[in-house]
Write an enzyme that holds these catalytic residues in place. Structure first.
Site, PDB file in Angstrom:
ATOM      1  N   ASN A  37      -4.300  -0.670 -10.901  1.00 44.57           N
ATOM      2  CA  ASN A  37      -4.919  -1.323  -9.748  1.00 44.57           C
ATOM      3  C   ASN A  37      -6.434  -1.421  -9.898  1.00 44.57           C
ATOM      4  O   ASN A  37      -7.123  -0.418 -10.035  1.00 44.57           O
ATOM      5  CB  ASN A  37      -4.559  -0.529  -8.489  1.00 44.57           C
ATOM      6  CG  ASN A  37      -4.849  -1.287  -7.211  1.00 44.57           C
ATOM      7  OD1 ASN A  37      -5.476  -2.339  -7.216  1.00 44.57           O
ATOM      8  ND2 ASN A  37      -4.390  -0.741  -6.105  1.00 44.57           N
ATOM      9  N   HIS A 122       5.047   4.892   4.691  1.00 47.15           N
ATOM     10  CA  HIS A 122       3.667   5.097   5.151  1.00 47.15           C
ATOM     11  C   HIS A 122       3.529   4.647   6.598  1.00 47.15           C
ATOM     12  O   HIS A 122       3.462   3.448   6.883  1.00 47.15           O
ATOM     13  CB  HIS A 122       2.704   4.280   4.297  1.00 47.15           C
ATOM     14  CG  HIS A 122       2.549   4.795   2.906  1.00 47.15           C
ATOM     15  ND1 HIS A 122       1.491   4.438   2.103  1.00 47.15           N
ATOM     16  CD2 HIS A 122       3.305   5.643   2.164  1.00 47.15           C
ATOM     17  CE1 HIS A 122       1.599   5.041   0.941  1.00 47.15           C
ATOM     18  NE2 HIS A 122       2.695   5.776   0.952  1.00 47.15           N
ATOM     19  N   ARG A 147       4.904   9.504   5.828  1.00 48.94           N
ATOM     20  CA  ARG A 147       3.531   9.945   5.634  1.00 48.94           C
ATOM     21  C   ARG A 147       2.725   9.525   6.856  1.00 48.94           C
ATOM     22  O   ARG A 147       2.867   8.394   7.333  1.00 48.94           O
ATOM     23  CB  ARG A 147       2.941   9.315   4.367  1.00 48.94           C
ATOM     24  CG  ARG A 147       1.627   9.928   3.941  1.00 48.94           C
ATOM     25  CD  ARG A 147       1.024   9.202   2.758  1.00 48.94           C
ATOM     26  NE  ARG A 147       0.307   8.004   3.170  1.00 48.94           N
ATOM     27  CZ  ARG A 147      -0.535   7.328   2.381  1.00 48.94           C
ATOM     28  NH1 ARG A 147      -0.736   7.734   1.132  1.00 48.94           N
ATOM     29  NH2 ARG A 147      -1.144   6.249   2.825  1.00 48.94           N
ATOM     30  N   TYR A 159      -9.273   3.688   4.439  1.00 47.24           N
ATOM     31  CA  TYR A 159      -8.208   3.416   3.481  1.00 47.24           C
ATOM     32  C   TYR A 159      -6.989   4.281   3.800  1.00 47.24           C
ATOM     33  O   TYR A 159      -7.102   5.471   4.070  1.00 47.24           O
ATOM     34  CB  TYR A 159      -8.679   3.709   2.053  1.00 47.24           C
ATOM     35  CG  TYR A 159      -7.590   3.515   1.037  1.00 47.24           C
ATOM     36  CD1 TYR A 159      -7.158   2.244   0.684  1.00 47.24           C
ATOM     37  CD2 TYR A 159      -6.966   4.608   0.447  1.00 47.24           C
ATOM     38  CE1 TYR A 159      -6.148   2.070  -0.232  1.00 47.24           C
ATOM     39  CE2 TYR A 159      -5.956   4.447  -0.477  1.00 47.24           C
ATOM     40  CZ  TYR A 159      -5.547   3.175  -0.814  1.00 47.24           C
ATOM     41  OH  TYR A 159      -4.531   3.003  -1.720  1.00 47.24           O
ATOM     42  N   ASP A 214      -1.893  12.558   3.208  1.00 48.58           N
ATOM     43  CA  ASP A 214      -2.682  12.358   2.001  1.00 48.58           C
ATOM     44  C   ASP A 214      -4.165  12.557   2.336  1.00 48.58           C
ATOM     45  O   ASP A 214      -4.716  11.848   3.183  1.00 48.58           O
ATOM     46  CB  ASP A 214      -2.446  10.936   1.468  1.00 48.58           C
ATOM     47  CG  ASP A 214      -3.050  10.705   0.098  1.00 48.58           C
ATOM     48  OD1 ASP A 214      -3.839  11.555  -0.368  1.00 48.58           O
ATOM     49  OD2 ASP A 214      -2.734   9.664  -0.513  1.00 48.58           O
ATOM     50  N   HIS A 216      -6.562  12.150   0.048  1.00 44.23           N
ATOM     51  CA  HIS A 216      -7.326  11.225  -0.802  1.00 44.23           C
ATOM     52  C   HIS A 216      -8.557  11.882  -1.436  1.00 44.23           C
ATOM     53  O   HIS A 216      -9.608  11.248  -1.567  1.00 44.23           O
ATOM     54  CB  HIS A 216      -7.737   9.985  -0.004  1.00 44.23           C
ATOM     55  CG  HIS A 216      -6.598   9.044   0.246  1.00 44.23           C
ATOM     56  ND1 HIS A 216      -6.162   8.740   1.509  1.00 44.23           N
ATOM     57  CD2 HIS A 216      -5.799   8.366  -0.590  1.00 44.23           C
ATOM     58  CE1 HIS A 216      -5.137   7.913   1.447  1.00 44.23           C
ATOM     59  NE2 HIS A 216      -4.892   7.676   0.172  1.00 44.23           N
ATOM     60  N   GLU A 240      -1.203  16.149   0.359  1.00 47.20           N
ATOM     61  CA  GLU A 240      -1.419  15.500  -0.941  1.00 47.20           C
ATOM     62  C   GLU A 240      -2.905  15.354  -1.251  1.00 47.20           C
ATOM     63  O   GLU A 240      -3.712  15.019  -0.378  1.00 47.20           O
ATOM     64  CB  GLU A 240      -0.757  14.120  -0.906  1.00 47.20           C
ATOM     65  CG  GLU A 240      -0.990  13.287  -2.154  1.00 47.20           C
ATOM     66  CD  GLU A 240      -0.424  11.881  -2.011  1.00 47.20           C
ATOM     67  OE1 GLU A 240      -0.756  11.031  -2.863  1.00 47.20           O
ATOM     68  OE2 GLU A 240       0.323  11.627  -1.046  1.00 47.20           O
ATOM     69  N   GLU A 266      -1.720  11.956  -8.488  1.00 47.78           N
ATOM     70  CA  GLU A 266      -1.667  10.493  -8.421  1.00 47.78           C
ATOM     71  C   GLU A 266      -2.595   9.845  -9.440  1.00 47.78           C
ATOM     72  O   GLU A 266      -2.273   8.790  -9.987  1.00 47.78           O
ATOM     73  CB  GLU A 266      -2.028  10.045  -7.009  1.00 47.78           C
ATOM     74  CG  GLU A 266      -2.026   8.560  -6.783  1.00 47.78           C
ATOM     75  CD  GLU A 266      -2.299   8.220  -5.325  1.00 47.78           C
ATOM     76  OE1 GLU A 266      -3.065   7.279  -5.085  1.00 47.78           O
ATOM     77  OE2 GLU A 266      -1.736   8.897  -4.436  1.00 47.78           O
ATOM     78  N   ARG A 287       2.729  14.274  -8.643  1.00 44.68           N
ATOM     79  CA  ARG A 287       2.572  12.985  -7.974  1.00 44.68           C
ATOM     80  C   ARG A 287       2.356  11.806  -8.916  1.00 44.68           C
ATOM     81  O   ARG A 287       2.034  10.703  -8.483  1.00 44.68           O
ATOM     82  CB  ARG A 287       1.382  13.068  -7.005  1.00 44.68           C
ATOM     83  CG  ARG A 287       1.722  13.691  -5.688  1.00 44.68           C
ATOM     84  CD  ARG A 287       2.542  12.741  -4.826  1.00 44.68           C
ATOM     85  NE  ARG A 287       1.751  11.612  -4.364  1.00 44.68           N
ATOM     86  CZ  ARG A 287       2.172  10.358  -4.356  1.00 44.68           C
ATOM     87  NH1 ARG A 287       3.361  10.041  -4.822  1.00 44.68           N
ATOM     88  NH2 ARG A 287       1.402   9.397  -3.890  1.00 44.68           N
ATOM     89  N   HIS A 316       4.464   8.750  -7.535  1.00 46.80           N
ATOM     90  CA  HIS A 316       3.641   7.704  -6.932  1.00 46.80           C
ATOM     91  C   HIS A 316       4.449   6.407  -6.873  1.00 46.80           C
ATOM     92  O   HIS A 316       5.004   5.969  -7.872  1.00 46.80           O
ATOM     93  CB  HIS A 316       2.405   7.531  -7.815  1.00 46.80           C
ATOM     94  CG  HIS A 316       1.332   6.669  -7.259  1.00 46.80           C
ATOM     95  ND1 HIS A 316       0.788   6.841  -6.001  1.00 46.80           N
ATOM     96  CD2 HIS A 316       0.658   5.626  -7.816  1.00 46.80           C
ATOM     97  CE1 HIS A 316      -0.169   5.953  -5.817  1.00 46.80           C
ATOM     98  NE2 HIS A 316      -0.273   5.197  -6.892  1.00 46.80           N
ATOM     99  N   ASP A 320       1.208  -1.157  -5.564  1.00 45.03           N
ATOM    100  CA  ASP A 320       0.511  -1.526  -6.787  1.00 45.03           C
ATOM    101  C   ASP A 320       1.263  -1.029  -8.023  1.00 45.03           C
ATOM    102  O   ASP A 320       0.819  -1.257  -9.147  1.00 45.03           O
ATOM    103  CB  ASP A 320      -0.946  -1.051  -6.785  1.00 45.03           C
ATOM    104  CG  ASP A 320      -1.090   0.456  -6.682  1.00 45.03           C
ATOM    105  OD1 ASP A 320      -0.072   1.160  -6.647  1.00 45.03           O
ATOM    106  OD2 ASP A 320      -2.233   0.926  -6.639  1.00 45.03           O
ATOM    107  N   GLU A 343       7.936   8.317  -3.051  1.00 45.94           N
ATOM    108  CA  GLU A 343       7.139   7.394  -2.236  1.00 45.94           C
ATOM    109  C   GLU A 343       7.724   5.984  -2.375  1.00 45.94           C
ATOM    110  O   GLU A 343       8.024   5.533  -3.475  1.00 45.94           O
ATOM    111  CB  GLU A 343       5.689   7.407  -2.720  1.00 45.94           C
ATOM    112  CG  GLU A 343       4.762   6.510  -1.924  1.00 45.94           C
ATOM    113  CD  GLU A 343       3.329   6.598  -2.403  1.00 45.94           C
ATOM    114  OE1 GLU A 343       2.418   6.232  -1.629  1.00 45.94           O
ATOM    115  OE2 GLU A 343       3.096   7.038  -3.560  1.00 45.94           O
ATOM    116  N   TRP A 406     -12.433   9.726  -2.941  1.00 43.54           N
ATOM    117  CA  TRP A 406     -11.312   9.345  -2.075  1.00 43.54           C
ATOM    118  C   TRP A 406     -10.076   9.176  -2.949  1.00 43.54           C
ATOM    119  O   TRP A 406     -10.168   9.011  -4.143  1.00 43.54           O
ATOM    120  CB  TRP A 406     -11.581   8.053  -1.292  1.00 43.54           C
ATOM    121  CG  TRP A 406     -11.591   6.816  -2.097  1.00 43.54           C
ATOM    122  CD1 TRP A 406     -12.660   6.270  -2.749  1.00 43.54           C
ATOM    123  CD2 TRP A 406     -10.491   5.966  -2.390  1.00 43.54           C
ATOM    124  NE1 TRP A 406     -12.312   5.137  -3.398  1.00 43.54           N
ATOM    125  CE2 TRP A 406     -10.964   4.913  -3.201  1.00 43.54           C
ATOM    126  CE3 TRP A 406      -9.139   5.969  -2.029  1.00 43.54           C
ATOM    127  CZ2 TRP A 406     -10.134   3.902  -3.695  1.00 43.54           C
ATOM    128  CZ3 TRP A 406      -8.332   4.960  -2.501  1.00 43.54           C
ATOM    129  CH2 TRP A 406      -8.831   3.939  -3.322  1.00 43.54           C
TER     130      TRP A 406
END
Length: 406
Positions: A37, A122, A147, A159, A214, A216, A240, A266, A287, A316, A320, A343, A406
């Site tokens: 991504n 999500h 989540r 985000y 999460d 991040h 997470e 991730e 993850r 993950h 994306d 996920e 993040w």
């Protein structure tokens, strides 16, 4: 079974995807996901300029040898671009091998270990009413785990939280632009707010629903430990990426201060990222994505290593990751003994016009299906209607303008 042709397909049906197509001398076609991504074209160049010339004439059955050849033979090892390129080749080879065997891929990985893979979606909202509506929508869709991400009073768009403009966050949280947008962040405000959100969610939806969150990478180890303790009464399935995990000392601090389960990885792309975290049992869930961690061959080895320490998978799986990458994860999910959760963000209708899938989502469980190979085919004609265009995830800044994790 030799490789006769290799090419890279780039398409953007809502999101940018990089797909490797391998064709054998007898006409079998295998697909692998190489999407990274915001850096998609770097993987395209790596594949086209450095990998594809090495594949023609190679034995498509020699998956382990090809993996080692691409990993060790280049001298420069690891990193997200290299490992995404290797993953694309690896997954395409597994697709070919399973098609040649006339079996779904999971049969070659040891067969089914479960009826289906528990998935989480999500749910998010700028405030509690929006969040509750999102949770109910996911429950109506059949999810059995969600989540929870929420806006923070005093901050703007964050985000991981759907905006109020009616756009689906999970179809395209990246924004089409020449440069990344920037968001503003305040960790102290977040830490004050999040426990109140989980208290409200538990009050509304009860104690049984598995809840995930999460972070991040936005917290220091002490902040992450404090949040983990504050969330203990709400029985999270996991917290997470609570802090950047490249430094294992950070997770030692968090682990010593809270019993909230931790999911990490991730942004990892190698077993060496995990080595200390696994051997010291500093995490509960791996993850990584198949797409970013060297493919099925590499991620299976990481999970076998993790199994010794009672650590489970939580691969993950946002949008994306293309449907090719999602299918690869599902075949591992079904075969692994130490599966935890998957996920699952639903791809857009346009994406599913290009990538024809056989995996299913029923009663909260995903299954890759019984089609030989991965169970995903690419409609190349449909893909040409969606040319690549630059899109980036946002950059995170503190209220004083400092660039933040993040």
């Amino acid at each position: 079974m030799k490789i006769a042709h290799a090419e890279v397909l780039v398409t953007s049906p809502g999101r940018n995807f990089v797909t490797l197509k391998l064709v054998t001398e007898d006409g079998l076609v295998g697909y692998g996901d190489g999407t990274l991504n915001g850096r998609e074209l770097a993987v395209v160049a790596y594949l086209e300029e450095h990998v594809l010339p090495l594949l023609t004439g190679r034995n498509a059955h020699a998956i382990e040898d090809t993996w080692q050849y691409l990993y060790r033979g280049a001298y420069w090892r690891r990193g997200p671009v290299t490992m995404a390129a290797i993953a694309a080749v690896d997954v395409a080879l597994w697709d070919l091998k399973a098609k040649a065997a006339g079996m779904p891929l999971y049969e070659l990985l040891g067969g089914e270990s479960r009826r289906g893979a528990l998935a989480y979606g999500h749910a998010s909202g700028n405030d509690l009413p929006q969040l509750f509506d999102s949770i109910r929508e996911h429950l109506d869709l059949g999810y059995r785990a969600v989540r929870i991400q929420t806006g923070v009073p005093g901050l703007g768009q964050i985000y991981g939280v759907a905006g109020g403009d009616g756009d689906r966050y999970d179809y395209e949280p990246a924004r089409r632009s020449a440069v990344a947008l920037e968001e503003v962040w305040d960790t102290r405000a977040y830490l004050r707010h999040v426990p109140t959100v989980f208290e409200a969610v538990r009050h509304e939806f009860g104690p049984e629903l598995p809840l995930l969150h999460d972070g991040h990478h936005r917290m220091t180890p002490n902040q992450a430990a404090a949040l983990g303790r504050a969330l203990e009464p709400y029985d999270l399935f996991w917290l997470e990426d609570c802090t950047p995990a490249e430094n294992p000392e950070a997770l030692r601090r968090v682990r010593s201060q809270t019993t909230t389960p931790l999911a990490v990885g991730e942004v990892f792309n190698s077993v060496f990222d995990y080595q200390t975290l696994i051997t010291e049992q500093l995490i509960d869930y791996v993850r990584s994505a198949v797409t970013h961690t060297g493919g099925i061959t590499a991620l299976r080895k990481i999970m076998d290593f993790a199994a010794v320490y009672q650590i489970r998978s939580g691969f993950h799986g946002p949008t994306d990751i293309s449907p090719v990458g999602m299918a690869a994860a599902l075949h591992l999910d079904i075969a692994l003994h130490n599966f935890g959760i998957q996920e699952y963000m639903r791809h857009s209708p346009a994406t599913l016009e290009v990538f024809r899938t056989s995996y299913t989502f029923v009663d909260g469980l995903l299954h890759p299906g019984s089609t030989p190979g991965l169970g995903v085919e690419v409609d190349e004609q449909a893909s040409r209607a969606f040319p690549y265009s630059p899109a980036y995830l946002p950059v995170n800044r503190l209220t004083d303008g400092t660039v933040h994790d993040w």
